[in-house]
Structure formats: C-alpha cells, structure tokens
Design a protein around this motif. Structure first.
Motif, mmCIF file in Angstrom:
data_model
loop_
_atom_site.group_PDB
_atom_site.id
_atom_site.type_symbol
_atom_site.label_atom_id
_atom_site.label_comp_id
_atom_site.label_asym_id
_atom_site.label_seq_id
_atom_site.Cartn_x
_atom_site.Cartn_y
_atom_site.Cartn_z
ATOM 1 N N LEU A 46 -33.489 27.778 -7.656
ATOM 2 C CA LEU A 46 -34.201 29.025 -7.361
ATOM 3 C C LEU A 46 -35.142 28.866 -6.166
ATOM 4 N N THR A 47 -35.320 29.987 -5.418
ATOM 5 C CA THR A 47 -36.292 29.979 -4.323
ATOM 6 C C THR A 47 -37.690 30.112 -4.892
ATOM 7 N N ASN A 77 -40.103 32.479 -4.684
ATOM 8 C CA ASN A 77 -40.461 33.747 -5.347
ATOM 9 C C ASN A 77 -39.690 33.935 -6.646
ATOM 10 N N ASP A 78 -38.391 33.590 -6.577
ATOM 11 C CA ASP A 78 -37.579 33.732 -7.798
ATOM 12 C C ASP A 78 -38.065 32.799 -8.902
ATOM 13 N N MET A 79 -38.480 31.592 -8.488
ATOM 14 C CA MET A 79 -38.939 30.619 -9.481
ATOM 15 C C MET A 79 -40.236 31.078 -10.141
ATOM 16 N N ARG A 102 -41.165 34.121 -10.642
ATOM 17 C CA ARG A 102 -40.810 35.161 -11.623
ATOM 18 C C ARG A 102 -40.131 34.530 -12.843
ATOM 19 N N TRP A 103 -39.271 33.547 -12.572
ATOM 20 C CA TRP A 103 -38.537 32.864 -13.661
ATOM 21 C C TRP A 103 -39.501 32.157 -14.618
#
Length: 954
Positions: free
Chosen positions: A902-903, A905-907, A909-910
């Motif tokens: 994951l990038t 920002n995605d991480m 949120r994750w």
C-alpha cells in the motif's frame, strides 16, 4: 211518733178518761189554720222527733224547775196539748189523703188470696194424679229400668278398661320397636297412645301413663339423636329414611337438620382425634393415658416420622368417610325432594295447602342448611388437616415420602373442589409453608450432593440408547399421564383422569381415594442404558463403518448440527452428499448418535423431574421450585466452565471467545450462588451468614481427570463429555419450558424468560472457550514462530519452494487429526464440536502466521511473495484435512501480507480500518515498509495514526 211522745208527756197529771175527753175538746177548739198548725208542729222540741226510744215522762219531769208553780205547769201543759192536737190533726189528714191507695192495695190482697186458693186446688189434683201413677207402675218395673241404665254404663266402663289395658302394654311394644330401630312406628304408636290417654285422663292411672308416655317420647328423641349421629360416619339409606320419617312425625325436621350438622362437626373432631391418638399410643408403646387428655393440636406434635404418612392417609380416609356421608345425605334430600314434588303436584287438594306450605318451608330450610354446611364441614376438615400438617417438621423427610404427602393433600384438595368448589386456601397455605421449608432444606442437600457428584465425576460417557428421552425416567412419568401440567399427578389410573367422573361418584359405594397403594411405582422398570454403549450387536458391527446413508441420523440431530452453531463459525449447512463423503471433520462416525451425558447429568435431570413433580402438585410454590431448579443448571454450567473453560491466558487474547452475555451469566452465578469466602470467617453479619447458607462452595475438578496430556488432546474426551452433556441438559430445559411456563405465576414469568434467554441459551457458548484451550495447546505455535524467525525474507528473487515451517505446521495439524480420531473412539465428537476445534486451531495458526510475519525486520517484495506462497501452500494442504469452508481468518493473513504494497495514504486509511491487528503488528508493517516505498516523514505520520488507534484501549 211525735204525737205519741207529746201524749205521753200530757198523761203525767191526767187520768185516761179525762185525757180522752180533753183531747176531743181540744181538737174541736183547735184552729184550722194550716199555717198556725204548722207553726205549732215546728215549735215541738227536736227530741220528740228522735227515733231513739227514750223515757218522755222522765225527760219532762227532769225539765221541771226546782220550785213548782201551778200556773206555769198548766201553761206548759196547754202548750203540749196544742202540740198534740196539731200532730193528731196532721196525722188524720195524712190518713185521709192515703185512703184511695189503701183501698187499692186491699183489693190486690183479696186477688192474691183468690190465687192461693186456686193453687191449693192444683196441688190437690197433682197429688191425686201421683197416687194414680204409683198405683199404675210397680216398684219392679222401675228397678228394671235402673238396672238397664247401670248395664249400659258398665259396658262403656269395660271398653275403657280394655283400652287402658292396651295402653299399659304399649311400653313393651315401644321397647321392641326401638330395638328394631323402627323409630317412625314407635313415634306413631306413642302419639296414638297420647291421644287415647288424653281421652281417658279422668282416670288416675291414665294421668300417670300420660306422663310416662311423654318420658318415652323424650327417650325416643334421644335415641333418634344417637341414630342420627351414626349417619356421619357410615351413611345408610334405609336407616336415614327411618330417622327422617321419625323427625317429620315429631314435627322437628329443622331441629333434626341443626342436630345433624352438630353431629358432623363432632364426628370430624372425634374422628381425627381417635386416629391420631391411636398412632401416638401405638408409637409410644405403653398404656399411658396421658395422651387422651391432650388437645388435638398438641397430640399432632407426638406423631413420629415413621407413622406420619400412614396416619395422614388414615386421617384422610376417615375424613373422606365423613364427607362422603354428608354428600350422600345431600343426595338423599335431593331425591326425596324430587319425589315429594312429584307426589304433591299430582295430588292438588285445596285442603292440604297449609301443610304443603309448611313442608315447602321445611324443605327450603333443609336445602339452605345443607348447602351452607358444605363449606363449614370442609373448613373444619381443612383446619384439622392443617393442624396435623404443621404439627411435624417435614424438612428431613425422604423425597418420595414428601411427594406422597403432597399427593395425599393434592387429592384432598381435589375432594374439596368437588365437595364445595373450594380452592382450599387453608390447606394450600399450610402445605406451602411445609413445602418451602422442606424444599429449601432438600435443595440445599441436593446442591451439596451435586457438588460432591461434580467433584467425583471423571466425565466418562454414560452409555444410553439413541432413543433416550427424559420421559422414560420415573421422575417424568407424570408428564406422560397428564400432558396438561395443571392436573395433579395423583396415583389414579390415566383412564380416571380422562373421564369426568368425580371422586364422590367413583368411590360412592366402595373403596377410598386415600388407600395407600403398595405398588405405587410403575410396573415397568427404566431401560435407558445401552449395553456396552451399543443398542445391538448389529449396530456394534457397523459402528466403525462409514456412512452410506443418513437415515440413522435423527432429523432433530441434523437440525441441531446447524442450530447449535454460535453464529461466529461460518459453517455450511450439512447436505446428504457431504455426510456421505465426510471422513475427517465428523468424528461421530464410530458411535451411534446417542446423547452425550454423564451420571451427574442424569442425576440433575432426575432432580429436575422431582422438582417438577413437587411443583405440579404445589403450584403456590412453583416460583420457589423453578428458582431452585435454575440453580441446579447454574451450578452445573458454572462447574463445567470452572473445570474446563477458565483460563485467563487464553481469555486475554481478546478474541471475544466468551460473549458478554456468557460473562454476565457467569458473574451472576458466581455472585448469587457460589460461596467464595473462607468458611471460618466469623466477622460477617447475621444477614451475610444467611446469604452464605444459600450458597455453595465452588467445586473442584477430580484429581482423576488429567487435562495436561498431549496424547489425549489435553482431556478432550472429558471436555467433550462435560460440554456436550451441558448442552444436552440445556436442551432438556428447553423441552420443559412450556411445562414450567404453564405453572409459573404470571407475575414471576419474566424471571423464567430471563433464565432461558440469558442462561440456558448460553450453554452452547461454553464450547468456544473450552475447546479454545485444547486448540491452543494441541499445536505447537511457539515452535512455528521460532522456525519463521529463521527464514530470510529480504530475498532478491521470487522463490518457487515454500519454507519448512509450513510443513512443520501441517505435520502438527495431521497429528492433531490423528489424535482427534483416537479420542473419537472413546467419545463421539459431534459435528459442531469438531468444527469449533478445527476453527480454533486454524484461527490460532493463522494468527501465529501473522505474528511471525510481524516479527520480520527486513522484507523485500520477493519476500512478501514468498509469504503468499507459504500461506497458499498451507491452505492447499489444510483443505485436504478439513471440510471447513471458508478457512477461518484466511483474509486476516492475506490482508496483512497485501498491506505491504500500500501507498502512504492508502496505508493510513487501512490502519484506521483494520483494528483487528495489534499495535506491534501494525508498527512492524510500517517499519518494514520504510525505505521501500515509505519515507521517514510518512513513517512518523503512520506511527502517530497507530498510536491514536491504540490510545482508547489504554
């Protein structure tokens, strides 16, 4: 008289001759003036008018003065002469005046004389006629007439004497009639004799007889009263008919009814006293008469435990006889009234109107008196039985004995219901007191016994038939006799219950509803145990064979396999094909599907049956009984949890193995039922001591049960037996819910609903924490972590071979499978249990894999690919071992591996979305990604996000 007196005074000095001549002269010379004459008369002295006879001469002489004067005397003499002349003249005038009346009276005298002469003639004629009669009738004729009259009188006298003789002999006949108990005849005879005696009361002997007859009549009344009292214990139609006829002849129908009720009251008192006295003296074993002087209430306290039930039965039998007699008395009057009504309607004479009115009034009085007497007599019976019931402390009675007492009282209350429609509040209250007292003591002992059972229980399987049902147990026979819980489980045949015949109709002519039946137990014996754990040789042969059909599996068991899932385990519904093909996951292949239960479970079920028996008979204490019944289940559940499910290490994993509902239930049981304090603590208050009395110490697992051996999968067989027997027990409680609900008071129904929704339904939830402990120990997860730590994950090329730790883990699973098979040879492992075990093991393995990946310090993209390869290899081999689909927590591992790519920002949120991972696992993920595609600034930001997630947990 005046004239005579004056004349006498004048004669003092003159001779009679001179006096006559003088008088004539005076009369001629006397003035004729009436007034002057009246004045002269008025001048006469008062004394001359006196009626008293006195001496005039003496009077006049005494008046003379001492010195006599001739002139004065002559003057006085002339005065007297004048007075005499006036009086004589007045008298003559009066004679002349009365002359006509004199003549008339003289004529009447003459007429009277003539009448007298006529009467003399009549008398003379009468005497002449009498003389003729005397000559015409001789003395002999008159004598004949006199004798005839005397004869007639003597005939009448003879008749009277014969009647008197008959009357004198009635005594003997009356005695004979009374001996024959012919009371109406005796009274009829007595009344006739009295009537005859009043006719001849002028004879002295008869007057005595009359008083004697009155005494006899009173004596008959006394005998009648005695005869009436005999009705109370043994009603005889002929006897009672005679007694009623006799009272009617006496005109004392109402009195008879008043006396009858008094006798019934007395009969109840005497009967119960004699029955109890007989037993007390029998048990005392001596001829001491001190008991006869005791009051009934005190006498009841001397009844021994051994003689209590026979005495109660005899007491009820005797009271039944009295009530049956009253019932039959009422029946007699109803029939008699109907018959009389028919006769009176057919004979409608106007002459008997008054008599008919009187009869109707008597009939109405008797009817009201009898109806009123029903409740009075039943009240007396209740009070006597209540005194007996409360006279003995029954708290230490055997259960069967106490149930027998309840059954007798239940039957007695049924009698009361039929007798007068009474709800028997007095009996209910007294038996409720005894029951609550008995039941508290009984329940306390049973809980202690249950603790002993649990502490000695080795959790071996109790072999029962697959068709086993709790209705086969003696304790639940009452449910088969009467599907309706409202009917009391009396020892009467089922046919008697189904029909509407009352006890009075059933036992009217013979028998007694309170006869103690020696063979009160059912003839058939329990047959719930299977020989050697199998029901037949054929089944034993096929026990180890594989399924070729599911026809042996009862529908409800198939249903249970699905229903008993806790909701968390995503298990597919079982199809027929799956059942045929399944060889590993279903470990009940080698035993028939008999219920899994232990001796302790059977003991609890039997206790529940006993409690329900008591509750059915005693609805007033239904709540207390159900409350105690719930404690049996609570204690069993708590024991199973304490023995097999309590393990703080595994519970702290945060996997939510114990639902909040289960934790609440266990805490409630611990607080309300379990005595956790040291017994020698004397600092507690009295209230605390009372509360502790209601509690039971926490049970301890038998030292014979070994839960630490890996070969037995850490006591899995015992755990299965314990847990599944609890589930079985819960199922039985579910089955009984409608019966319990039917007898539970409306106000207390929420308690029952709460017990079922919060306690009974949580039994199957114990499977998770109990089998989790086995799953946590069955596979060596620590060894796998060590093997994973030795793997190099920062490889530069994509690997085609998986790591050795996967094989090691799969070997562990294979060994686990073999051990499950070994255990299943001892105990059938139901499908839900095997599913939960596999699910737990797989979840733990997957979480261990994630933990192993989280320990990696350095990892490349190729290393992540290797992780995926390892996990896919593990899943592929695992799916051959188990039929559980999908594999639990599969996504848990895959998601963690994929998160590496994951990038920033995605991480972030994750991280916020996946809170199921620990802080360490998330932190490690960020640290491993550092340098590959996340810089230090991004790292700080992500760690801050992890810290924010973790903060609320602290």
């Amino acid at each position: 008289r005046v004239g005579w007196n004056i004349l006498s005074s004048h004669d003092l000095r003159t001779s009679p001759v001179e006096n006559g001549q003088e008088e004539l002269r005076e009369l001629r010379e006397q003035p004729t003036d009436p007034q002057a004459q009246q004045e002269i008369i008025n001048s006469i002295e008062e004394v001359y008018f006196s009626n008293d006879s006195f001496d005039i001469v003496k009077y006049e002489l005494e008046k003379l003065p001492p010195v006599l004067s001739l002139q004065v005397m002559e003057e006085y003499r002339d005065k007297l002469k004048q007075q005499q002349a006036a009086v004589s003249k007045k008298v003559a005038d009066l004679i002349l005046e009365k002359q006509p009346a004199y003549v008339k009276e003289l004529e009447r005298v003459t007429s009277l004389q003539t009448g007298l002469q006529l009467a003399a003639v009549i008398c003379t004629n009468g005497r002449r006629h009498l003389n003729i009669a005397k000559e015409g009738f001789t003395q002999a004729s008159l004598g004949l007439l006199a004798n005839q009259r005397k004869r007639q009188l003597l005939i009448g006298l003879l008749k009277s004497l014969r009647t008197i003789k008959t009357l004198q002999r009635t005594d003997v006949r009356l005695s004979e009639m009374l001996e024959e108990e012919d009371y109406p005849g005796a009274i009829q005879l007595c009344l006739e004799c009295q009537k005859a005696a009043s006719t001849f009361k002028h004879y002295s002997c008869i007057s005595e007889l009359n008083s004697k007859l009155q005494d006899t009549l009173e004596q008959i009344e006394e005998l009648l009263d005695v005869a009436l009292s005999k009705i109370c214990k043994n009603f005889d139609i002929n006897h009672y008919t005679k007694v009623q006829q006799a009272y009617r002849l006496l005109g004392k129908t109402q009195t008879a009814m008043d006396q009858l009720h008094m006798h019934f009251t007395q009969a109840i008192h005497n009967t119960v006293f004699q029955v109890v006295l007989g037993y007390v003296e029998l048990c005392a074993g001596n001829s001491d008469t001190k008991f006869q002087k005791l009051q009934y209430k005190d006498l009841c306290t001397h009844i021994t435990s051994d003689s209590y039930i026979p005495c109660l039965a005899d007491l009820c039998k005797a009271l039944w006889e009295v009530m049956l007699s009253y019932y039959r008395t009422m029946e007699w009057h109803e029939k008699h009234d109907r018959d009389e009504g028919t006769v009176s309607s057919s004979v409608s004479d106007g002459n008997n109107v008054i008599g008919a009115e009187e009869t109707n009034f008597d009939r109405s009085y008797v009817q009201k008196k009898l109806e009123h007497g029903l409740s009075r007599i039943w009240q007396d019976v209740q009070l006597k039985v209540k005194t007996y019931l409360l006279g003995t402390d029954m708290s230490n009675f055997k259960y069967d004995d106490f149930i027998f007492v309840l059954d007798i009282i239940s039957r007695l209350m049924q009698v009361g219901e039929e007798f007068c429609g009474s709800k028997s509040e007095v009996l209910q209250e007294s038996i409720r007191k005894q029951s609550v007292n008995y039941f508290k003591n009984y329940h306390r002992t049973r809980l202690e016994e249950l603790r002993m059972f649990l502490e000695n229980e080795t959790w071996e399987l109790c072999p029962v038939k697959s068709s086993f049902s709790i209705l086969q147990l003696h304790e639940f026979k009452f449910m088969e006799q009467s599907r309706s819980p409202s009917v009391s489980p009396s020892k009467q045949p089922a046919s008697a219950i189904s029909t509407t015949i009352t006890l009075f109709e059933q036992y009217c002519t013979e028998g007694n509803p309170f006869e103690i039946q020696v063979n009160s137990k059912d003839d058939e014996t329990e047959d719930v145990l299977a020989s050697n754990g199998y029901e037949s040789d054929e089944q034993e042969k096929s026990a180890y064979q594989e399924y070729d059909s599911d026809s042996d599996v009862p529908e409800e068991l198939k249903r249970d396999y699905v229903d008993e899932q806790t909701g968390d385990a995503p298990v597919k519904s079982v199809s027929r094909e799956t059942l045929r093909s399944r060889k590993r996951s279903d470990y009940n292949l080698n035993k028939v599907n008999a219920p899994i239960l232990t001796n302790t479970t059977l003991n609890v079920i039997r206790l529940v049956g006993k409690y329900m028996q008591m509750m059915n008979i005693l609805k007033p204490i239904a709540f207390d009984v159900i409350h105690f019944m719930s404690q049996l289940f609570d204690y069993y559940l708590y024991a199973v949890y304490t023995f097999f499910g309590r393990n703080d290490t595994f519970e702290s994993t945060g996997l939510g193995l114990s639902s909040s509902r289960l934790r609440t239930t266990l805490n409630r049981i611990q607080e309300s039922l379990i005595d956790l304090e040291v017994s020698n603590d004397t600092t507690g208050t009295l209230t605390a001591a009372e509360e502790r009395k209601e509690k039971v110490p926490s049970p301890h697992l038998s030292h014979l049960v070994v839960l630490t051996s890996g070969n037995t999968l850490y006591g899995l067989a015992e755990r299965v037996v314990a847990t599944e027997s609890l589930v079985f027990l819960a199922e039985q409680f579910e089955f009984l819910q409608s019966h319990l609900d039917a007898v539970m008071p409306a106000a207390k129904k929420p308690f029952l609903q709460q017990f079922y929704s919060q306690t009974v339904s949580t039994a199957s939830e114990l499977r998770k924490p109990i089998y989790w402990i086995v799953a946590a120990k069955a596979i060596d997860y620590e060894q796998m972590l060590l093997l994973m730590a030795n793997v190099k994950w920062d490889v530069k090329e994509i690997m085609s071979q998986h790591n050795i730790y996967v094989d090691a883990l799969l070997k562990e699973f294979e060994q686990f499978n073999r051990r499950l098979n070994e255990v299943s040879k001892r105990v059938r492992i139901p499908l839900p249990v095997s599913n939960i075990l596999w699910e737990h093991c797989i979840r733990l393995a997957n979480r261990t894999i994630v933990e192993g990946y989280a320990n990696v310090k350095k990892c490349s993209n190729e290393g992540r690919a290797l992780m995926q390869l390892d996990f896919q290899q593990f899943l592929m081999k695992l799916e051959k071992l188990t039929d559980i689909r999908p594999i639990p927590d599969k996504e848990f591992v895959e998601t963690y591996i994929k998160a590496y790519y994951l990038t920033e920002n995605d991480m972030e949120r994750w991280i916020k979305e996946h809170r199921e991972y620990s802080t360490k696992q998330l932190t490690n993920l960020v640290n491993v990604c550092l340098g590959s595609h996340i810089n230090k600034k991004a790292r700080q930001k992500l760690l801050a996000a992890i810290d924010d997630i973790d903060r609320p947990k602290r």
